[in-house]
Enzyme design. Structure first.
Site, short mmCIF file in Angstrom:
data_model
loop_
_atom_site.label_atom_id
_atom_site.label_comp_id
_atom_site.label_asym_id
_atom_site.label_seq_id
_atom_site.Cartn_x
_atom_site.Cartn_y
_atom_site.Cartn_z
N GLY A 11 48.72 68.98 54.24
CA GLY A 11 50.03 69.78 55.67
C GLY A 11 50.11 71.71 55.60
O GLY A 11 49.87 71.64 53.84
N ARG A 72 42.33 66.76 56.05
CA ARG A 72 42.74 65.66 56.09
C ARG A 72 40.63 65.26 55.42
O ARG A 72 40.73 65.77 57.14
CB ARG A 72 43.29 64.38 56.22
CG ARG A 72 44.89 65.38 56.99
CD ARG A 72 46.22 64.79 56.65
NE ARG A 72 46.89 64.94 57.66
CZ ARG A 72 47.95 65.91 56.42
NH1 ARG A 72 48.61 65.88 55.04
NH2 ARG A 72 49.20 66.39 57.29
N ASP A 103 51.17 66.39 47.15
CA ASP A 103 50.40 65.11 45.96
C ASP A 103 49.71 64.45 46.44
O ASP A 103 48.93 64.56 45.44
CB ASP A 103 51.77 64.46 45.56
CG ASP A 103 52.86 63.39 47.36
OD1 ASP A 103 52.24 64.14 48.12
OD2 ASP A 103 53.22 62.59 47.11
N THR A 126 54.04 72.55 49.97
CA THR A 126 54.38 72.08 51.31
C THR A 126 55.86 71.74 51.44
O THR A 126 56.90 71.98 50.39
CB THR A 126 54.33 70.26 50.76
OG1 THR A 126 55.27 69.76 52.20
CG2 THR A 126 55.21 69.63 49.26
N ASP A 128 58.27 70.13 52.34
CA ASP A 128 59.02 68.65 52.57
C ASP A 128 59.23 69.23 50.68
O ASP A 128 60.65 68.49 50.44
CB ASP A 128 57.92 67.03 52.47
CG ASP A 128 57.44 67.57 53.83
OD1 ASP A 128 57.62 67.69 54.48
OD2 ASP A 128 56.61 66.90 53.62
N ASP A 130 58.20 67.57 48.22
CA ASP A 130 58.77 66.65 47.64
C ASP A 130 57.76 65.97 46.87
O ASP A 130 57.08 65.31 46.00
CB ASP A 130 58.68 64.99 48.80
CG ASP A 130 57.18 65.63 48.87
OD1 ASP A 130 56.85 66.49 49.22
OD2 ASP A 130 56.74 64.77 50.14
N ARG A 172 59.32 64.20 55.85
CA ARG A 172 58.33 62.78 55.63
C ARG A 172 58.64 62.07 55.00
O ARG A 172 60.29 61.40 55.45
CB ARG A 172 57.29 63.26 54.47
CG ARG A 172 56.07 64.08 54.87
CD ARG A 172 54.31 63.94 54.27
NE ARG A 172 54.55 64.50 53.01
CZ ARG A 172 53.48 64.62 52.11
NH1 ARG A 172 52.40 63.20 52.38
NH2 ARG A 172 53.50 64.75 51.04
P1 ADP Z 1 49.47 66.40 50.91
O1 ADP Z 1 48.02 67.00 50.15
O2 ADP Z 1 49.73 67.17 52.20
O3 ADP Z 1 50.04 64.79 50.19
P2 ADP Z 1 47.41 64.41 51.96
O4 ADP Z 1 47.91 62.82 51.27
O5 ADP Z 1 46.71 64.07 53.22
O6 ADP Z 1 47.76 65.78 51.79
O7 ADP Z 1 46.17 65.00 51.40
C1 ADP Z 1 45.29 65.39 51.51
C2 ADP Z 1 43.36 65.19 51.24
O8 ADP Z 1 43.24 64.63 49.40
C3 ADP Z 1 43.32 64.11 52.06
O9 ADP Z 1 43.18 63.85 53.06
C4 ADP Z 1 42.90 63.26 51.04
O10 ADP Z 1 41.14 64.00 51.07
C5 ADP Z 1 42.65 63.26 49.61
N1 ADP Z 1 43.34 62.36 48.81
C6 ADP Z 1 44.49 62.62 49.09
N2 ADP Z 1 45.02 61.51 47.82
C7 ADP Z 1 43.66 61.09 47.57
C8 ADP Z 1 43.11 60.18 46.67
N3 ADP Z 1 44.51 58.86 46.16
N4 ADP Z 1 41.98 60.17 45.77
C9 ADP Z 1 41.64 60.38 46.75
N5 ADP Z 1 41.39 61.72 47.56
C10 ADP Z 1 43.58 61.53 47.64
#
Ligand code: ADP
Length: 322
Positions: A11, A72, A103, A126, A128, A130, A172
């Protein structure tokens, strides 16, 4: 280390550009070549990158969103996608990667390091807030000001028409935005997922406020509360007590806007220290702050940590809402 890359992922958050600027300029200052990678991990997999210099990040410190764009990436969740990403980095001679994100992005960065030995440093960004292991993430303070401005405006109308407003804020699964905006906006109640208040009690609270002569009320609800946020509370108040409620869902307006001073300063500090962490030989850490001092937290330890809600502040909010 001679070459590093930087990307924004997950995000978007106000202040990501300020962090990017700090990474690029610190890297150039320290004699490194730096590549800006577009569209997060997806852009990395596709080789969508360019060499950045100090002028590439001129005029961005005050801008919300991310000029690198973010995405993403389904592909990056899988090992073959990460292998492609590592290959692109190798082909460009990039040994270290700065990941500005949340995260999920850090979990991805940790996997890239574990499987391919790429040195990675995360910068928490972020709205959030969090992310455990740091006082505050980039974007949180800006989101608070945006949401608080909306609450203040609604207060004018609530007070003029004797109305009950439910204001749903983002976060979230976390209630940090709700808690801080609720306290600063003088909310009658703050409903967060971490400490769920039974809906019966919410109804009683509104009744009690009525009885004490309060003519208008604002209740701040975190989007993650009750599994459905303000709509669930609205239904309970209407069905159980016949209250006519106005619900305002602030939504994505909270993600945009020019970053406030504190977010720009935090982003500048963390961007600087992310580059220095790579140069010092850190392998897979998040740079953050603990009581304002810079910290380096292993990415592998983050999934085991959780950032609790400030329960004392919740209690203070309840005392002040008489
Ligand atoms: P944020 O970083 O804001 O928490 P996301 O959870 O959407 O956002 O994660 C962003 C991107 O990081 C995802 O689209 C994916 O490509 C990668 N990602 C997230 N979690 C994992 C994971 N457990 N293993 C590998 N890549 C991940």
């Amino acid at each position: 280390m001679k070459r590093i890359g930087v990307l924004t992922s997950g995000g978007d958050a106000p202040g990501m550009n300020a962090a990017l600027r700090a990474v690029v300029r610190t890297a150039v200052h320290d004699g490194l070549t730096v590549f800006g990678i577009y569209r997060g991990y997806q852009g990395l997999i596709e080789g969508d990158l360019a060499e950045f210099g100090p002028r590439s990040v001129a005029n961005v410190i005050q801008r919300g969103g991310t000029v690198l764009r973010t995405a993403r990436s389904e592909e990056f969740y899988e090992a073959p996608g990460r292998a492609k990403a590592a290959e692109v980095l190798r082909a460009h001679g990039i040994e270290g990667l700065v990941v500005i994100g949340g995260d999920g992005s850090f979990r991805g960065a940790e996997a890239l390091h574990r499987e391919h030995g790429v040195k990675v440093v995360g910068i928490p960004a972020t709205i959030d807030n969090d992310i455990a292991g740091t006082d505050v993430s980039i974007g949180f303070n800006t989101a608070l000001d945006v949401a608080l401005d909306a609450v203040d405006r609604l207060r004018d109308t609530a007070a003029s028409h004797d109305r009950l407003f439910l204001v749903e804020v983002m976060g979230r699964r976390a209630g940090h935005i709700a808690l801080h905006v609720g306290v600063a906006g003088g909310a009658e109640a703050i409903l967060v997922p971490e400490v769920p208040m039974p809906l019966e009690r919410v109804v009683d609270l509104v009744r009690d406020a009525d009885a004490r002569g309060k003519t208008s009320s604002i209740i701040v609800v975190a989007e993650g509360a009750y599994g459905g946020g303000a709509r669930v509370v609205e239904q309970a108040l209407r069905e159980r007590a016949g209250y006519e409620v106005r619900t305002v869902i602030l939504g994505h307006t909270q993600r945009g806007g020019s970053p406030v001073t504190r977010d720009r300063v935090l982003a500048s500090r963390l961007g600087f220290h992310a580059v220095r962490a790579l140069l010092a030989g850190d392998e897979a850490v998040m740079v953050g702050t603990d009581r304002r001092q810079i910290t380096h937290v292993p990415l592998s330890s983050l999934p085991g940590l959780s950032k609790g809600i400030d329960e004392e502040l919740l209690e203070i909010a309840a005392v002040l809402a008489v």
